[in-house]
Design a protein around this motif. Structure first.
Motif, PDB file in Angstrom:
ATOM      1  N   SER A  13     -39.884 -19.413 -27.511  1.00 24.56           N
ATOM      2  CA  SER A  13     -41.209 -19.911 -27.863  1.00 24.56           C
ATOM      3  C   SER A  13     -42.138 -18.732 -28.152  1.00 24.56           C
ATOM      4  CB  SER A  13     -41.780 -20.787 -26.755  1.00 24.56           C
ATOM      5  OG  SER A  13     -41.834 -20.080 -25.541  1.00 24.56           O
ATOM      6  N   GLU A  14     -42.723 -18.749 -29.352  1.00 26.70           N
ATOM      7  CA  GLU A  14     -43.709 -17.742 -29.718  1.00 26.70           C
ATOM      8  C   GLU A  14     -45.035 -18.038 -29.032  1.00 26.70           C
ATOM      9  OE1 GLU A  14     -43.749 -17.880 -34.041  1.00 26.70           O
ATOM     10  OE2 GLU A  14     -42.593 -16.030 -34.050  1.00 26.70           O
ATOM     11  N   SER A  15     -45.275 -19.309 -28.761  1.00 28.50           N
ATOM     12  CA  SER A  15     -46.470 -19.760 -28.058  1.00 28.50           C
ATOM     13  C   SER A  15     -46.139 -21.083 -27.407  1.00 28.50           C
ATOM     14  CB  SER A  15     -47.636 -19.925 -29.041  1.00 28.50           C
ATOM     15  OG  SER A  15     -47.412 -21.039 -29.885  1.00 28.50           O
ATOM     16  N   GLU A  17     -46.992 -23.833 -28.328  1.00 29.74           N
ATOM     17  CA  GLU A  17     -46.845 -24.871 -29.354  1.00 29.74           C
ATOM     18  C   GLU A  17     -45.819 -24.553 -30.438  1.00 29.74           C
ATOM     19  OE1 GLU A  17     -50.815 -25.287 -30.794  1.00 29.74           O
ATOM     20  OE2 GLU A  17     -51.482 -26.340 -28.999  1.00 29.74           O
ATOM     21  N   LYS A  18     -45.224 -23.356 -30.417  1.00 26.30           N
ATOM     22  CA  LYS A  18     -44.338 -22.971 -31.515  1.00 26.30           C
ATOM     23  C   LYS A  18     -43.010 -22.432 -31.006  1.00 26.30           C
ATOM     24  CE  LYS A  18     -44.155 -20.492 -35.828  1.00 26.30           C
ATOM     25  NZ  LYS A  18     -44.879 -19.729 -36.810  1.00 26.30           N
ATOM     26  N   LYS A  20     -39.409 -20.700 -32.104  1.00 21.58           N
ATOM     27  CA  LYS A  20     -38.771 -19.882 -33.133  1.00 21.58           C
ATOM     28  C   LYS A  20     -37.260 -20.057 -33.005  1.00 21.58           C
ATOM     29  CE  LYS A  20     -39.113 -16.344 -36.073  1.00 21.58           C
ATOM     30  NZ  LYS A  20     -39.866 -16.268 -37.261  1.00 21.58           N
TER      31      LYS A  20
END
Length: 79
Positions: A13-15, A17-18, A20
């Motif tokens: 997770s890059e954040s 909410e995102k 990868k």
């Protein structure tokens, strides 16, 4: 020299909410930290132990921040 390399489908997770996704890629662990993720294994890491997990979809996760730590690269890449 790298400690080991994990090969397979890699997600992180890059954040909050995102997510990868790196399909059929290599995660390189060096000195206990994630050194990088590559589509093809760089020449400088040839000869390092590769733990091949193929195209498996792993459902393991945890809910804390290991920012760069390979300690939780799912205990030796899901091992």
């Amino acid at each position: 020299m790298a400690d080991f390399v994990c090969h397979g489908d890699i997600l992180y997770s890059e954040s909050i909410e995102k997510l990868k996704v790196f399909e059929d890629s290599y995660l390189v662990v060096q000195d206990g930290f994630v050194e990088g993720i590559y589509e093809t294994l760089p020449e400088k890491f040839q000869g390092v132990e590769v733990k091949d997990y193929g195209r498996k979809k792993h459902g393991k996760s945890d809910n804390h921040d290991d920012t760069g730590r390979a300690q939780n690269a799912q205990a030796d890449c899901f091992g």
